[in-house]
Design a protein around this motif. Structure first.
Motif, PDB file in Angstrom:
ATOM      1  N   LEU A 164       0.686  -1.133   0.009  1.00  0.00           N
ATOM      2  CA  LEU A 164       0.040   0.118   0.144  1.00  0.00           C
ATOM      3  C   LEU A 164       0.881   1.196  -0.038  1.00  0.00           C
ATOM      4  O   LEU A 164       0.552   2.150  -0.803  1.00  0.00           O
ATOM      5  N   LYS A 165       1.922   1.276   0.852  1.00  0.00           N
ATOM      6  CA  LYS A 165       2.797   2.451   0.857  1.00  0.00           C
ATOM      7  C   LYS A 165       3.519   2.751  -0.634  1.00  0.00           C
ATOM      8  O   LYS A 165       3.645   3.831  -0.940  1.00  0.00           O
ATOM      9  N   GLU A 220       0.315   4.485  11.324  1.00  0.00           N
ATOM     10  CA  GLU A 220       1.592   4.790  10.726  1.00  0.00           C
ATOM     11  C   GLU A 220       1.238   4.985   9.089  1.00  0.00           C
ATOM     12  O   GLU A 220       1.909   5.769   8.463  1.00  0.00           O
ATOM     13  N   LEU A 221       0.160   4.348   8.568  1.00  0.00           N
ATOM     14  CA  LEU A 221      -0.312   4.594   7.288  1.00  0.00           C
ATOM     15  C   LEU A 221      -0.972   6.038   7.254  1.00  0.00           C
ATOM     16  O   LEU A 221      -0.638   6.875   6.044  1.00  0.00           O
ATOM     17  N   VAL A 222      -1.655   6.481   8.065  1.00  0.00           N
ATOM     18  CA  VAL A 222      -2.089   7.847   7.974  1.00  0.00           C
ATOM     19  C   VAL A 222      -0.820   8.820   7.919  1.00  0.00           C
ATOM     20  O   VAL A 222      -0.894   9.914   7.081  1.00  0.00           O
ATOM     21  N   SER A 223       0.163   8.678   8.833  1.00  0.00           N
ATOM     22  CA  SER A 223       1.321   9.592   8.873  1.00  0.00           C
ATOM     23  C   SER A 223       1.858   9.581   7.539  1.00  0.00           C
ATOM     24  O   SER A 223       2.376  10.363   7.023  1.00  0.00           O
ATOM     25  N   PHE A 224       2.169   8.371   6.860  1.00  0.00           N
ATOM     26  CA  PHE A 224       2.872   8.064   5.645  1.00  0.00           C
ATOM     27  C   PHE A 224       2.127   8.856   4.466  1.00  0.00           C
ATOM     28  O   PHE A 224       2.728   9.490   3.816  1.00  0.00           O
ATOM     29  N   CYS A 225       0.817   8.807   4.348  1.00  0.00           N
ATOM     30  CA  CYS A 225      -0.098   9.475   3.517  1.00  0.00           C
ATOM     31  C   CYS A 225       0.145  10.966   3.689  1.00  0.00           C
ATOM     32  O   CYS A 225       0.518  11.714   2.647  1.00  0.00           O
ATOM     33  N   GLN A 227       2.874  12.578   4.814  1.00  0.00           N
ATOM     34  CA  GLN A 227       4.046  12.652   4.058  1.00  0.00           C
ATOM     35  C   GLN A 227       4.190  12.980   2.379  1.00  0.00           C
ATOM     36  O   GLN A 227       4.948  13.842   2.099  1.00  0.00           O
ATOM     37  N   TYR A 228       3.152  12.412   1.849  1.00  0.00           N
ATOM     38  CA  TYR A 228       3.137  12.249   0.595  1.00  0.00           C
ATOM     39  C   TYR A 228       1.797  13.166  -0.118  1.00  0.00           C
ATOM     40  O   TYR A 228       1.418  12.921  -1.179  1.00  0.00           O
ATOM     41  N   ASN A 229       1.314  14.033   0.706  1.00  0.00           N
ATOM     42  CA  ASN A 229       0.198  14.933   0.455  1.00  0.00           C
ATOM     43  C   ASN A 229      -0.861  14.306   0.013  1.00  0.00           C
ATOM     44  O   ASN A 229      -1.769  14.740  -0.973  1.00  0.00           O
ATOM     45  N   VAL A 230      -1.181  13.032   0.587  1.00  0.00           N
ATOM     46  CA  VAL A 230      -2.215  12.317   0.155  1.00  0.00           C
ATOM     47  C   VAL A 230      -3.362  11.977   1.558  1.00  0.00           C
ATOM     48  O   VAL A 230      -2.758  11.860   2.694  1.00  0.00           O
ATOM     49  N   MET A 231      -4.504  12.354   1.275  1.00  0.00           N
ATOM     50  CA  MET A 231      -5.586  12.267   2.413  1.00  0.00           C
ATOM     51  C   MET A 231      -6.029  10.737   2.273  1.00  0.00           C
ATOM     52  O   MET A 231      -6.348  10.333   1.213  1.00  0.00           O
ATOM     53  N   LEU A 232      -6.070  10.325   3.702  1.00  0.00           N
ATOM     54  CA  LEU A 232      -6.331   8.689   3.575  1.00  0.00           C
ATOM     55  C   LEU A 232      -7.848   8.868   3.937  1.00  0.00           C
ATOM     56  O   LEU A 232      -8.365   9.446   5.182  1.00  0.00           O
ATOM     57  N   ILE A 233      -8.707   8.084   3.381  1.00  0.00           N
ATOM     58  CA  ILE A 233     -10.249   7.997   3.868  1.00  0.00           C
ATOM     59  C   ILE A 233     -10.716   6.839   4.123  1.00  0.00           C
ATOM     60  O   ILE A 233     -10.623   5.595   3.433  1.00  0.00           O
ATOM     61  N   GLU A 268     -13.151   3.863  18.319  1.00  0.00           N
ATOM     62  CA  GLU A 268     -12.076   3.285  18.272  1.00  0.00           C
ATOM     63  C   GLU A 268     -11.461   3.875  16.941  1.00  0.00           C
ATOM     64  O   GLU A 268     -10.266   4.248  16.935  1.00  0.00           O
ATOM     65  N   VAL A 269     -12.119   3.855  16.055  1.00  0.00           N
ATOM     66  CA  VAL A 269     -11.748   4.176  14.643  1.00  0.00           C
ATOM     67  C   VAL A 269     -11.438   5.635  14.580  1.00  0.00           C
ATOM     68  O   VAL A 269     -10.578   5.917  14.111  1.00  0.00           O
ATOM     69  N   CYS A 270     -12.357   6.401  15.222  1.00  0.00           N
ATOM     70  CA  CYS A 270     -12.059   7.872  15.222  1.00  0.00           C
ATOM     71  C   CYS A 270     -10.960   8.138  16.064  1.00  0.00           C
ATOM     72  O   CYS A 270     -10.169   9.244  15.596  1.00  0.00           O
ATOM     73  N   GLU A 271     -10.541   7.670  16.982  1.00  0.00           N
ATOM     74  CA  GLU A 271      -9.428   7.947  17.794  1.00  0.00           C
ATOM     75  C   GLU A 271      -8.286   7.456  16.956  1.00  0.00           C
ATOM     76  O   GLU A 271      -7.074   8.075  17.485  1.00  0.00           O
ATOM     77  N   THR A 272      -8.285   6.323  16.291  1.00  0.00           N
ATOM     78  CA  THR A 272      -7.116   5.981  15.668  1.00  0.00           C
ATOM     79  C   THR A 272      -6.687   6.651  14.484  1.00  0.00           C
ATOM     80  O   THR A 272      -5.549   7.042  14.209  1.00  0.00           O
TER      81      THR A 272
END
Length: 670
Positions: A164-165, A220-225, A227-233, A268-272
Motif C-alpha cells: 500500500l505504501k 503509521e499509514l495515516v502519517s505516511f499518507c 508525508q506524500y500529500n495524500v488524504m487517507l479516507i 475506536e476508529v475515530c481515535e485511531t
C-alpha cells in the motif's frame, strides 16, 4: 514561433542518455499552463530558501544528484503568497513554477501546492552532457478536481502495508491525493479492535484469516499518507457488507445491541485515524432500522469527522451528509451535496487495453471541471474474486496505467464524453481525441520505463495496432459455422443475399461488445447474440524473429467466479487465432476446477498473468487472422461474456512491444 525556437535550442543543448526525450514533453499529468523559455538550471550545489517542506526539498535535491549548499549561486526560492493570478479552481493545491538558468522560483498559497511543484520539477529533470539539469519553463498549474483518488478493497483481500505504501508513494508523484481504504467486508474486519478482539479472530474470517492491520499500522499509514500529500479516507462499511460483524457478535448492525457495539467501534476508529473524513458505506443493503443512517452520521459528526456515504444507499437531503460517493450507473449527484464519481471506475472489470481508452477520454461525472457539488473521482479496485499473489491484483487490474490515465484526466479536466461516445474504441487517427490519447500513451510508456521499473505494469503501445473487422454474421447458435472470410479476405462479402462490410479498428484490445453491454459503446453499435465476426491484420517485421504474443478472448474479471476455459480451447465462445495460417493453440490452463467460487483463485486465464506465448515472425509481412464467434452474452460458466480480443506482439519477457513492427490490415507500410 518563440516556443518552437526554444524547443529547437533545448533539443541540441541537452543531449540525453536515453533515446527518448525527458522533461517538458513528458510531463504527466499535463500542466494547465506551460511556456518553455529555452533556459536550463544545472543540478549541482544548490541554495534552498523556503519556509515550508524544508526536509522534502533537501531530500529531493539529493535524490536528483545535487547538494544543498547555502552559499551556492544556483538557488531555489519558495514563497507562500495569498493568491496566484490566473488560477481558477482549487487554489490551495495550485502552484507557479519558474525555472531559469540560475534560479527556480515556486509560489503557492499552501504547502500542498509546493509539494505538487516538487513533483513537476522531478519530471523536468534532463541531462546536459554528463550533468543533470532542469528544463527551463514557466508553469502555472492547478487541479480541475479536488479529489483524485484510488480505492483498495482490503476487506475482501488483505494487501500488505509495504505494498500500500508503495502505491501511495509512487502515485503521489502524479498528483493523486486520496487513498480510500475499504477496511471491512463480509469476508473480514481488517482493522484491529482492542475492545472487541474477536472481530479479528480467524474463526470470524472467511478469506485470508489472521490478516489484519493493527491500530499502530493504521496510524503509521495515516502519517505516511500525510508525508506524500495524500488524504487517507478509511471506510467502515455499515450496515451492509457486514457478515464478519454478524459472525462475531451474532446480531445485525441495525439491531439495538448492534448499534451499541458499532458506536464503540466507531469511537475506536475515530481515535485511531487522524483524518477529517470517515466513509460509512450504506450500499447494497435493506434498511430495517429507519433511524440507523441518520443516527450513525450524527454520531460520527459528533466525533469531529465529516461523513461520506455511498449513492445509491441511504437517501440524504442537503445538510444530512457531508459527501456522497457514486457507484454503478445508478449513482446520482445531488445539488447541495458534494459528490465523488466512481460510477464507471471499476478496475476489477477493466481489460488491459480497451477500457483505458474510455477512461482517459471520459469526463468526470460528465463535467469538464469540478465544482462545489462535483468533488472529483476515485478509481475502485474491488477484490470479490481471490487473486494471488498480491502483485497479480495490481497486474491483472492494469492498476498503474489506469490510475495514471485518471490522474491526468482528474487534474487537467476536460474529456470528450462520459463513457458514452466512442467508449472503449479509439476514434480515427486524424481526430483530436486519438491524438490526445496517443500523446498520453507516449508519455505514460516513458514513465513506465523510467519511473516504474520493477512495478507490475503490463501496458504496451497500442495506438499503432490496426485491424480490419467484419460486420457480424448470424451463426444461429452454431459457433463453428464457417463464413466467407475464412476463405478470402475482402473489403465486403455477399452472404445469403446480404452485404457484410469491414471497418478498421485501432488497438491491442478491441471490444465487440462491452462487459456492461451498450452502457459503454464498443465496436458494434447494436451487438447481437449468436453472431460471428472476423478480424485480421498484416504485421511487417524487419527480420525473422521469435517474439512473445499476448492473446486472450475473455478478460477474466476479478469480481466474477467464472470458470477457466476447457483445456485446448481459448474460451466458451469458440474463438480461434492463426498466424501465417498456422493455428495458435491456447496455453495449458492452470485452474481446472469446475466449482464456481470466489474463493478459488484465478489462474493464468488473463494474458498478462502468464508468460507470453512464443511465436515466430517471418521477415516481411505476417498474417494474423481471428475468428470471433459468440453465443449467449451470459453463460453458466461465464456470467458476463466479454465479446472481445487482445492481440499484440511483445518481447519474450512481456516488458515491451516488439520494436519495428508495422500493423496494417492492408499491407501499407506508410
Amino acid at each position: 514561433m518563440k516556443i518552437l525556437f526554444f524547443f529547437f535550442i533545448l533539443l541540441f543543448s541537452c543531449p540525453l542518455v536515453s533515446p527518448v526525450r525527458a522533461g517538458i514533453t513528458h510531463l504527466l499529468p499535463k500542466p494547465q499552463q506551460l511556456t518553455a523559455n529555452g533556459q536550463q538550471f544545472n543540478i549541482g550545489n544548490i541554495c534552498i530558501s523556503t519556509s515550508v517542506l524544508q526536509a522534502e526539498w533537501e531530500d529531493f535535491i539529493r535524490e536528483v544528484g545535487g547538494k544543498v549548499n547555502p552559499r551556492a549561486k544556483q538557488k531555489i526560492e519558495v514563497r507562500l503568497i495569498n493568491s496566484l493570478q490566473g488560477v481558477t479552481l482549487n487554489a490551495d493545491e495550485a502552484y507557479r513554477l519558474e525555472v531559469t538558468n540560475n534560479k527556480i522560483t515556486v509560489e503557492a498559497v499552501s504547502s500542498k501546492g509546493v509539494y505538487w511543484a516538487i513533483q513537476t520539477l522531478r519530471q523536468l529533470k534532463n541531462r546536459n552532457g554528463k550533468k543533470a539539469c532542469f528544463e527551463g519553463c514557466l508553469i502555472t498549474d492547478w487541479p480541475s478536481f479536488r479529489i483524485r483518488g484510488f480505492l483498495q478493497d482490503v476487506g475482501r483481500s488483505y494487501i500488505s502495508l509495504p505494498e500500500l505504501k508503495k502505491e501511495i508513494a509512487i502515485l503521489s508523484r502524479y498528483k493523486i491525493n486520496v487513498f480510500h481504504w475499504h477496511l471491512t467486508e463480509n469476508q473480514a474486519w481488517r482493522l484491529e479492535s482492542k475492545i472487541y478482539p474477536a472481530l479479528n479472530d480467524s474463526v470470524n474470517v472467511t478469506r485470508m484469516p489472521g490478516k489484519y492491520y493493527t491500530l499502530n499500522e493504521a496510524k503509521e499509514l495515516v502519517s505516511f499518507c500525510k508525508q506524500y500529500n495524500v488524504m487517507l479516507i478509511p471506510e467502515i462499511d455499515m450496515p451492509g457488507h457486514s457478515a464478519a460483524f454478524v459472525r462475531t457478535f451474532k446480531c445485525d448492525m441495525q439491531s439495538p445491541e448492534g448499534m451499541v457495539i458499532l458506536k464503540r467501534l466507531v469511537d475506536e476508529v475515530c481515535e485511531t485515524f487522524d483524518v477529517p473524513w470517515l466513509h460509512i458505506g450504506t450500499d447494497e443493503v435493506q434498511f430495517t432500522n429507519k433511524t440507523f443512517a441518520p443516527e450513525m452520521v450524527a454520531y460520527v459528526r459528533a466525533k469531529g469527522k465529516k461523513v461520506i456515504s455511498w449513492n445509491p444507499g441511504w437517501q440524504y437531503k442537503p445538510g444530512e451528509i457531508d459527501m456522497t460517493h457514486l457507484w454503478s450507473y445508478r449513482g446520482k449527484a445531488q445539488k447541495g451535496i458534494p459528490a465523488i464519481d466512481s460510477k464507471f471506475h471499476y478496475l476489477n472489470h477493466f481489460d488491459t487495453f480497451g477500457d483505458i481508452v474510455a477512461l482517459y477520454n471520459s469526463r468526470i461525472y460528465n463535467q469538464s471541471q469540478g465544482s462545489d457539488d462535483i468533488a472529483g473521482g476515485i478509481m475502485g479496485m474491488w477484490h470479490d474474486r481471490l487473486v494471488v499473489p498480491e502483485q497479480n491484483m495490481i497486474l491483472e487490474n492494469n492498476f498503474y496505467p489506469n490510475v495514471l490515465a485518471f490522474a491526468e484526466r482528474s487534474w487537467l479536466g476536460g474529456g470528450s464524453e462520459y463513457f458514452d461516445g466512442n467508449g472503449v474504441i479509439l476514434p480515427k487517427e486524424d481526430t483530436k481525441e486519438f491524438k490526445e490519447f496517443a500523446d498520453f500513451e507516449r508519455r505514460m510508456i516513458w514513465h513506465k520505463e523510467h519511473s516504474f521499473k520493477g512495478y507490475p505494469f503490463a501496458y504496451v503501445k497500442q495506438t499503432n495496432v490496426k485491424w480490419n473487422i467484419t460486420d457480424a454474421f448470424p451463426n444461429d447458435g452454431d459457433l463453428i459455422k464457417v463464413f466467407p472470410p475464412e476463405h478470402e479476405l475482402k473489403a465486403s462479402y455477399l452472404y445469403n443475399g446480404k452485404e457484410y462490410g469491414t471497418r478498421q479498428a485501432i488497438g491491442a484490445g478491441i471490444y465487440l461488445r462491452h462487459v456492461w453491454g451498450t452502457f459503454v459503446p464498443s465496436f458494434y453499435k447494436d451487438p447481437k447474440e449468436n453472431s460471428t465476426a472476423y478480424a485480421w491484420t498484416w504485421v511487417w517485421s524487419p527480420k525473422k524473429q521469435d517474439v512473445g504474443l499476448w492473446v486472450e478472448f475473455q478478460n477474466y474479471s476479478r469480481s466474477e467466479m467464472d470458470l477457466s476455459p476447457l483445456q485446448g480451447k481459448w474460451d466458451y465462445k469458440g474463438s480461434r487465432i492463426w498466424l501465417n495460417d498456422n493455428e495458435i493453440k491456447p496455453p495449458v490452463w492452470t485452474a481446472t476446477h469446475k466449482e464456481k467460487s470466489n474463493e478459488i483463485p484465478l489462474g493464468n486465464e488473463n494474458c498478462v498473468a502468464r508468460p507470453p506465448l512464443m511465436v515466430h515472425l517471418n521477415k516481411g509481412w505476417n498474417k494474423v487472422f481471428l475468428k470471433l464467434p459468440v453465443g449467449k452474452f451470459s453463460l453458466p460458466e461465464v456470467r458476463l461474456v466479454k465479446w472481445q480480443f487482445t492481440v499484440v506482439f511483445v518481447t519474450p519477457n512481456g516488458d515491451k512491444a516488439v520494436d519495428g513492427l508495422i500493423y496494417s490490415p492492408d499491407k501499407a507500410k506508410l
